[in-house]
Design a protein around this motif. Structure first.
Motif, PDB file in Angstrom:
ATOM      1  N   ARG A   8      34.785  44.364  40.082  1.00 23.07           N
ATOM      2  CA  ARG A   8      36.219  44.122  39.921  1.00 23.07           C
ATOM      3  C   ARG A   8      36.684  43.082  40.943  1.00 23.07           C
ATOM      4  O   ARG A   8      37.444  42.176  40.627  1.00 23.07           O
ATOM      5  CB  ARG A   8      36.999  45.427  40.071  1.00 23.07           C
ATOM      6  N   TRP A  12      38.099  39.321  40.108  1.00 20.20           N
ATOM      7  CA  TRP A  12      39.398  38.901  40.653  1.00 20.20           C
ATOM      8  C   TRP A  12      39.270  37.541  41.319  1.00 20.20           C
ATOM      9  O   TRP A  12      40.109  36.662  41.116  1.00 20.20           O
ATOM     10  CB  TRP A  12      39.870  39.981  41.623  1.00 20.20           C
ATOM     11  N   VAL A  32      41.240  45.234  45.507  1.00 22.94           N
ATOM     12  CA  VAL A  32      41.434  45.509  44.077  1.00 22.94           C
ATOM     13  C   VAL A  32      40.309  46.316  43.447  1.00 22.94           C
ATOM     14  O   VAL A  32      40.311  46.533  42.234  1.00 22.94           O
ATOM     15  CB  VAL A  32      41.634  44.190  43.275  1.00 22.94           C
ATOM     16  N   ASP A  37      47.193  48.320  42.723  1.00 19.76           N
ATOM     17  CA  ASP A  37      47.837  47.274  43.512  1.00 19.76           C
ATOM     18  C   ASP A  37      47.998  47.737  44.952  1.00 19.76           C
ATOM     19  O   ASP A  37      48.120  48.931  45.227  1.00 19.76           O
ATOM     20  CB  ASP A  37      49.204  46.924  42.912  1.00 19.76           C
ATOM     21  N   THR A  88      49.114  42.509  45.893  1.00 20.19           N
ATOM     22  CA  THR A  88      48.226  42.128  44.792  1.00 20.19           C
ATOM     23  C   THR A  88      48.920  42.194  43.430  1.00 20.19           C
ATOM     24  O   THR A  88      48.377  41.705  42.451  1.00 20.19           O
ATOM     25  CB  THR A  88      46.966  43.032  44.754  1.00 20.19           C
ATOM     26  N   ARG A  89      50.113  42.783  43.376  1.00 19.05           N
ATOM     27  CA  ARG A  89      50.860  42.846  42.110  1.00 19.05           C
ATOM     28  C   ARG A  89      51.619  41.533  41.942  1.00 19.05           C
ATOM     29  O   ARG A  89      52.466  41.177  42.756  1.00 19.05           O
ATOM     30  CB  ARG A  89      51.830  44.029  42.137  1.00 19.05           C
TER      31      ARG A  89
END
Length: 138
Positions: A8, A12, A32, A37, A88-89
């Motif tokens: 993941r 990313w 992540v 998030d 991260t959102r």
């Protein structure tokens, strides 16, 4: 098929067009890897990396977070002149800053209503608006 935390993190990085160095993959996995998030400070991510056995300097963490932001993978939210959080959102949403805990969390975007904002100075455009609502316990 279940995707691993490291996969993941690598996916990313690829989404941002970043080369998957060992340290970037490690930090991306912490950010992540579980699919959730995060709001982190550089110091908090540095501590988490060390707890995970990753040998990385605080300067490298700062530089990597900046690279993640420049690649469009996360946003930097400055709460005051000395503290930045990295989110991260990526959709537009407001935040609560919990003063006692020095913590940032998402606030419900559907409850935020901006009815008017100032026009940007001539020759500029608004790139984004960060809304940080400071809260404390009563």
């Amino acid at each position: 098929m279940m995707i691993s935390a490291q996969e993941r993190g690598q996916d990313w990085l690829a989404k941002g067009g970043l080369r998957p160095t060992r340290q970037r993959v490690s930090l991306a996995t912490l950010l992540v890897g579980d699919g959730k998030d995060r709001h982190v400070t550089a110091e908090g991510l540095f501590a988490a990396a060390h707890a995970a056995g990753e040998k990385v300097s605080l300067a490298t963490v700062y530089n990597t977070l900046k690279a993640f932001c420049d690649a469009g993978l996360m946003h930097e939210i400055t709460v005051d002149g000395t503290r930045s959080y990295f989110d991260t959102r990526m959709d537009d949403h407001p935040h609560y800053f919990w003063e006692e805990e020095n913590m940032l969390s998402d606030a419900p975007a559907e409850e935020l209503e901006l009815t008017r904002i100032p026009s940007p100075p001539e020759g500029t455009e608004i790139s984004r608006i960060d809304v940080v609502i400071r809260v404390r316990k009563i």
